[in-house]
Design a protein around this motif. Structure first.
Motif, PDB file in Angstrom:
ATOM      1  N   ASP A 212       0.833  -1.203   0.000  1.00 14.82           N
ATOM      2  CA  ASP A 212       0.000   0.000   0.000  1.00 14.82           C
ATOM      3  C   ASP A 212       0.866   1.251   0.000  1.00 14.82           C
ATOM      4  OD1 ASP A 212      -2.678   1.265   0.262  1.00 14.82           O
ATOM      5  OD2 ASP A 212      -1.839   1.951   2.160  1.00 14.82           O
ATOM      6  N   LEU A 213       1.981   1.220   0.720  1.00 11.79           N
ATOM      7  CA  LEU A 213       2.908   2.351   0.715  1.00 11.79           C
ATOM      8  C   LEU A 213       3.443   2.596  -0.694  1.00 11.79           C
ATOM      9  CD1 LEU A 213       4.820   4.458   1.988  1.00 11.79           C
ATOM     10  CD2 LEU A 213       6.384   2.560   2.530  1.00 11.79           C
ATOM     11  N   TYR A 214       3.830   1.541  -1.376  1.00 10.93           N
ATOM     12  CA  TYR A 214       4.360   1.709  -2.725  1.00 10.93           C
ATOM     13  C   TYR A 214       3.280   2.118  -3.713  1.00 10.93           C
ATOM     14  CZ  TYR A 214       9.178   0.297  -2.012  1.00 10.93           C
ATOM     15  OH  TYR A 214      10.497   0.272  -1.633  1.00 10.93           O
ATOM     16  N   ARG A 215       2.031   1.661  -3.502  1.00 11.19           N
ATOM     17  CA  ARG A 215       0.949   2.115  -4.384  1.00 11.19           C
ATOM     18  C   ARG A 215       0.744   3.620  -4.235  1.00 11.19           C
ATOM     19  NH1 ARG A 215      -1.602  -3.021  -3.348  1.00 11.19           N
ATOM     20  NH2 ARG A 215      -2.453  -2.208  -1.399  1.00 11.19           N
ATOM     21  N   ARG A 216       0.747   4.083  -2.988  1.00 10.36           N
ATOM     22  CA  ARG A 216       0.603   5.532  -2.783  1.00 10.36           C
ATOM     23  C   ARG A 216       1.812   6.291  -3.319  1.00 10.36           C
ATOM     24  NH1 ARG A 216       0.955   6.544   2.312  1.00 10.36           N
ATOM     25  NH2 ARG A 216       1.147   4.439   3.192  1.00 10.36           N
ATOM     26  N   THR A 217       2.979   5.679  -3.170  1.00 11.03           N
ATOM     27  CA  THR A 217       4.195   6.319  -3.689  1.00 11.03           C
ATOM     28  C   THR A 217       4.169   6.381  -5.207  1.00 11.03           C
ATOM     29  OG1 THR A 217       5.460   5.540  -1.779  1.00 11.03           O
ATOM     30  CG2 THR A 217       6.709   6.180  -3.727  1.00 11.03           C
ATOM     31  N   VAL A 218       3.714   5.318  -5.852  1.00 16.72           N
ATOM     32  CA  VAL A 218       3.627   5.318  -7.324  1.00 16.72           C
ATOM     33  C   VAL A 218       2.669   6.405  -7.803  1.00 16.72           C
ATOM     34  CG1 VAL A 218       2.732   3.987  -9.278  1.00 16.72           C
ATOM     35  CG2 VAL A 218       4.316   2.914  -7.657  1.00 16.72           C
ATOM     36  N   GLU A 219       1.557   6.573  -7.120  1.00 15.84           N
ATOM     37  CA  GLU A 219       0.622   7.629  -7.495  1.00 15.84           C
ATOM     38  C   GLU A 219       1.260   9.012  -7.329  1.00 15.84           C
ATOM     39  OE1 GLU A 219      -2.301   7.408  -8.928  1.00 15.84           O
ATOM     40  OE2 GLU A 219      -2.047   5.213  -8.992  1.00 15.84           O
ATOM     41  N   ALA A 220       1.992   9.196  -6.231  1.00 18.24           N
ATOM     42  CA  ALA A 220       2.663  10.490  -6.017  1.00 18.24           C
ATOM     43  C   ALA A 220       3.733  10.727  -7.078  1.00 18.24           C
ATOM     44  CB  ALA A 220       3.272  10.521  -4.623  1.00 18.24           C
ATOM     45  N   TYR A 221       4.500   9.683  -7.419  1.00 17.15           N
ATOM     46  CA  TYR A 221       5.537   9.835  -8.431  1.00 17.15           C
ATOM     47  C   TYR A 221       4.925  10.080  -9.815  1.00 17.15           C
ATOM     48  CZ  TYR A 221       9.082   8.225  -5.117  1.00 17.15           C
ATOM     49  OH  TYR A 221       9.935   8.109  -4.049  1.00 17.15           O
ATOM     50  N   ARG A 223       2.146  11.726 -10.361  1.00 18.11           N
ATOM     51  CA  ARG A 223       1.779  13.147 -10.380  1.00 18.11           C
ATOM     52  C   ARG A 223       3.016  14.040 -10.570  1.00 18.11           C
ATOM     53  NH1 ARG A 223      -1.622  11.348  -6.125  1.00 18.11           N
ATOM     54  NH2 ARG A 223      -0.128  12.145  -4.583  1.00 18.11           N
ATOM     55  N   SER A 224       4.116  13.629  -9.951  1.00 18.22           N
ATOM     56  CA  SER A 224       5.357  14.393 -10.121  1.00 18.22           C
ATOM     57  C   SER A 224       5.834  14.333 -11.566  1.00 18.22           C
ATOM     58  CB  SER A 224       6.445  13.848  -9.187  1.00 18.22           C
ATOM     59  OG  SER A 224       6.076  13.992  -7.837  1.00 18.22           O
ATOM     60  N   LEU A 225       5.689  13.158 -12.179  1.00 15.62           N
ATOM     61  CA  LEU A 225       6.091  13.030 -13.584  1.00 15.62           C
ATOM     62  C   LEU A 225       5.218  13.909 -14.481  1.00 15.62           C
ATOM     63  CD1 LEU A 225       7.719  11.731 -15.873  1.00 15.62           C
ATOM     64  CD2 LEU A 225       6.100   9.803 -15.817  1.00 15.62           C
ATOM     65  N   GLN A 226       3.919  13.936 -14.221  1.00 18.22           N
ATOM     66  CA  GLN A 226       3.026  14.793 -15.007  1.00 18.22           C
ATOM     67  C   GLN A 226       3.396  16.267 -14.848  1.00 18.22           C
ATOM     68  OE1 GLN A 226      -0.860  13.755 -13.583  1.00 18.22           O
ATOM     69  NE2 GLN A 226      -0.984  11.832 -14.762  1.00 18.22           N
ATOM     70  N   LEU A 227       3.669  16.661 -13.592  1.00 16.26           N
ATOM     71  CA  LEU A 227       4.054  18.050 -13.342  1.00 16.26           C
ATOM     72  C   LEU A 227       5.343  18.397 -14.078  1.00 16.26           C
ATOM     73  CD1 LEU A 227       3.847  20.769 -11.827  1.00 16.26           C
ATOM     74  CD2 LEU A 227       5.044  19.668  -9.916  1.00 16.26           C
ATOM     75  N   THR A 228       6.322  17.522 -13.996  1.00 13.40           N
ATOM     76  CA  THR A 228       7.607  17.781 -14.653  1.00 13.40           C
ATOM     77  C   THR A 228       7.450  17.812 -16.163  1.00 13.40           C
ATOM     78  OG1 THR A 228       8.663  16.593 -12.831  1.00 13.40           O
ATOM     79  CG2 THR A 228      10.004  17.036 -14.762  1.00 13.40           C
ATOM     80  N   THR A 229       6.607  16.921 -16.685  1.00 15.55           N
ATOM     81  CA  THR A 229       6.386  16.908 -18.141  1.00 15.55           C
ATOM     82  C   THR A 229       5.731  18.209 -18.608  1.00 15.55           C
ATOM     83  OG1 THR A 229       6.148  14.498 -18.081  1.00 15.55           O
ATOM     84  CG2 THR A 229       5.286  15.652 -20.015  1.00 15.55           C
ATOM     85  N   HIS A 230       4.743  18.679 -17.850  1.00 14.47           N
ATOM     86  CA  HIS A 230       4.086  19.941 -18.218  1.00 14.47           C
ATOM     87  C   HIS A 230       5.071  21.104 -18.152  1.00 14.47           C
ATOM     88  CE1 HIS A 230      -0.031  18.100 -16.933  1.00 14.47           C
ATOM     89  NE2 HIS A 230       0.333  17.715 -18.160  1.00 14.47           N
ATOM     90  N   ASP A 241      15.054  16.452 -15.955  1.00 18.24           N
ATOM     91  CA  ASP A 241      14.094  16.379 -14.860  1.00 18.24           C
ATOM     92  C   ASP A 241      13.009  15.346 -15.156  1.00 18.24           C
ATOM     93  OD1 ASP A 241      15.543  18.343 -13.669  1.00 18.24           O
ATOM     94  OD2 ASP A 241      14.163  19.973 -14.175  1.00 18.24           O
ATOM     95  N   VAL A 242      12.552  15.330 -16.409  1.00 18.41           N
ATOM     96  CA  VAL A 242      11.534  14.352 -16.819  1.00 18.41           C
ATOM     97  C   VAL A 242      12.099  12.932 -16.702  1.00 18.41           C
ATOM     98  CG1 VAL A 242      10.041  13.576 -18.687  1.00 18.41           C
ATOM     99  CG2 VAL A 242      10.444  16.025 -18.342  1.00 18.41           C
ATOM    100  N   ALA A 243      13.352  12.770 -17.140  1.00 19.08           N
ATOM    101  CA  ALA A 243      13.971  11.440 -17.066  1.00 19.08           C
ATOM    102  C   ALA A 243      14.111  10.970 -15.625  1.00 19.08           C
ATOM    103  CB  ALA A 243      15.331  11.474 -17.756  1.00 19.08           C
ATOM    104  N   GLN A 244      14.500  11.867 -14.749  1.00 19.38           N
ATOM    105  CA  GLN A 244      14.621  11.495 -13.340  1.00 19.38           C
ATOM    106  C   GLN A 244      13.278  11.119 -12.734  1.00 19.38           C
ATOM    107  OE1 GLN A 244      16.531  14.947 -11.649  1.00 19.38           O
ATOM    108  NE2 GLN A 244      18.576  14.023 -11.776  1.00 19.38           N
TER     109      GLN A 244
END
Length: 526
Positions: A212-221, A223-230, A241-244
């Protein structure tokens, strides 16, 4: 050249084909009376009487537990120890294991076998009584005169070895001790299965928390990827930054997938422990945390099992509370009794026998008075020379006892070590979990601040990645610590005997022996 010597026997017997007025001679009756009195009055048990091996035990454990004085409640045999965790699923699983686990079934069968062996040894204290009946037709030749005749017989016979030197009593004592050792082995096997099942179940639940921790972490990551892509598309972020962000997301997804293997293996192990095929068994995961849940509080709330606080008691308690120690002690008692069996071979054996019935050439006259026959006798036998066999058996029995005592003491020391190890582990983990909780809070705060600074353009995305990785590591460590505490608490309960009581088990065994075997004859009394 070794010259064989036969077993020399002295016997007194009378046998008569009686007439109504025939009676055994007075001297024979007097001789039998003397022998019987000698057997009854001279009974003693050779060999050393058993005393539990002395152990120099400390007054208290070196380690102290992470609990307040008088707060925990000692595990006892009136309440199943696993109920202290407050998880109904765990309670149900252990109930299933108690009924269907094959290792427990095997130990139970071995215990029944040991009980039967002990009953067999006690049966030797009683006389053996038999019934015989026969009919024969044969031809005899006497002085050239051949005769064809029938013979009919019917009668009872009985024999009894008077336990003058206690050989049979020592054998029964060894059998009873071995049965008690087997009962302790059954308790140890049951406790081991229960503890293993509890640990596997708790580790599975901790794995659910990690997933469950990793599922929540994957969702947070994500969102971070979407933010960085935008931001990259808007020209305010670098392609690195997108690659990271994508690398971090894929790594978390891989860890989430890897946890499935761990959970599946634990689920399969639990299925085997409860006596089911893995394909016919499954456990639903714990409820997922919501976005508003605090990480540490969410773990404690969603995990149904709670960490109990159980004191270890005193070191001397282990002698009565650990079934493996009781097993080793009973095996030492059995080995001590076997010394008496070996030493009794130096003394003669006295066997009393009697028989009575009817013998007639005509079946119609079989039960007539002239056909009545009887016999009464005693045999005293002593080995004069055996090439040192008895001495060797005595030495072997003594050595076996010394080995059993050493094993008993080693088992006690091992039990003390297990308790100390788990007390130390729980104490250290309790302190570590408090510090780790603070580390989780600090890491989550640093993660939130780094994300805000990145959105404001004051730091690079590398700072965000670093704080996110640190936050994930600390949250994972917190969950792992919780699992280690739960597993160590089960290990401590197992190390202290799980509420098993040697006195209660001995009383139950004595009750079983009393109901399965009648009271011993006078010669069996010690």
């Amino acid at each position: 050249m070794v010259v064989p010597f036969r077993r020399v026997a002295a016997s007194v017997s009378t046998r008569h084909f009686t007439h109504p007025n025939n009676r055994p001679p007075f001297r024979a009756k007097k001789g039998m009376t003397v022998l019987l009195l000698a057997a009854l009055l001279g009974g003693c048990a050779v060999g050393p009487d058993y005393v539990r091996p002395a152990m120099d035990l400390p007054q208290a454990y070196k380690e102290v537990g992470p609990w307040k004085q008088a707060t925990p409640r000692q595990v006892d045999d009136h309440q199943p120890w696993w109920q202290a965790y407050g998880d109904p699923i765990l309670n149900d699983l252990i109930t299933q294991a108690n009924a269907a686990n094959q290792t427990i079934q095997q130990a139970a069968a071995q215990y029944r076998q040991a009980q039967a062996t002990a009953a067999l040894a006690r049966a030797s204290l009683w006389p053996t009584v038999g019934l015989q009946a026969g009919a024969a037709r044969g031809q005899t030749n006497s002085n050239g005169v051949q005769r064809l005749a029938d013979t009919y017989t019917v009668g009872l016979n009985a024999s009894w070895e008077a336990d003058v030197w206690g050989r049979i009593r020592r054998g029964a004592e060894a059998g009873d001790a071995s049965a008690q050792a087997s009962a302790a082995s059954l308790a140890a096997a049951r406790l081991a299965i229960q503890a293993t099942l509890a640990q596997d179940y708790l580790q599975l639940r901790v794995t659910d928390l990690q997933k469950d921790l990793y599922r929540r972490t994957v969702e947070a990551y994500r969102r971070s990827l979407q933010l960085t892509t935008h931001q990259y598309e808007a020209g305010t972020a670098l392609r690195s930054d997108v690659a990271q962000a994508e690398t971090q997301l894929r790594a978390a997804q891989a860890q989430l997938i890897d946890l499935d293997a761990t959970r599946n293996q634990l689920e399969h192990a639990i299925a085997m422990l409860v006596g089911k095929a893995p394909a016919a068994f499954s456990l639903a995961p714990v409820a997922a945390a919501t976005a508003s849940d605090d990480a540490m509080d969410a773990n404690a709330q969603r995990l149904q099992a709670s960490l109990p606080q159980i004191p270890a008691g005193l070191p001397s308690d282990l002698l009565e509370r650990r079934p493996d120690i009781a097993n080793a002690e009973r095996l030492a008692a059995a080995a001590n009794a076997n010394i008496g069996v070996a030493r009794a071979a130096y003394f003669p054996t006295l066997t009393l026998s009697t028989s009575g019935g009817y013998n007639s050439p005509a079946f119609a006259q079989l039960f007539n008075t002239p056909g009545r026959v009887w016999s009464l006798g005693a045999a005293l036998a002593e080995t004069l020379f055996d090439g040192g066999a008895r001495s060797a058996r005595n030495d072997a029995a003594t050595a076996a006892f010394d080995a059993a005592v050493a094993q008993y003491k080693q088992t006690v020391l091992g039990g003390l070590q297990e308790v100390e190890d788990n007390l130390s582990t729980l104490r250290v983990l309790d302190q570590e979990s408090g510090v780790q909780a603070q580390a989780v809070q600090s890491a989550q705060l640093a993660e939130r601040l780094a994300m805000r600074q990145y959105q404001a353009g004051t730091v690079t995305y590398l700072s965000v990645v670093t704080t996110q990785a640190t936050s994930l590591t600390n949250q994972r460590n917190a969950v792992t610590l919780l699992g280690r505490q739960l597993v160590a608490s089960v290990a401590l309960i197992k190390a202290t005997g799980g509420g098993w009581q040697a006195e209660a088990a001995a009383a139950a065994g004595a009750a079983d022996a009393a109901t399965s075997t009648p009271s011993a004859p006078p010669m069996a009394a010690r």
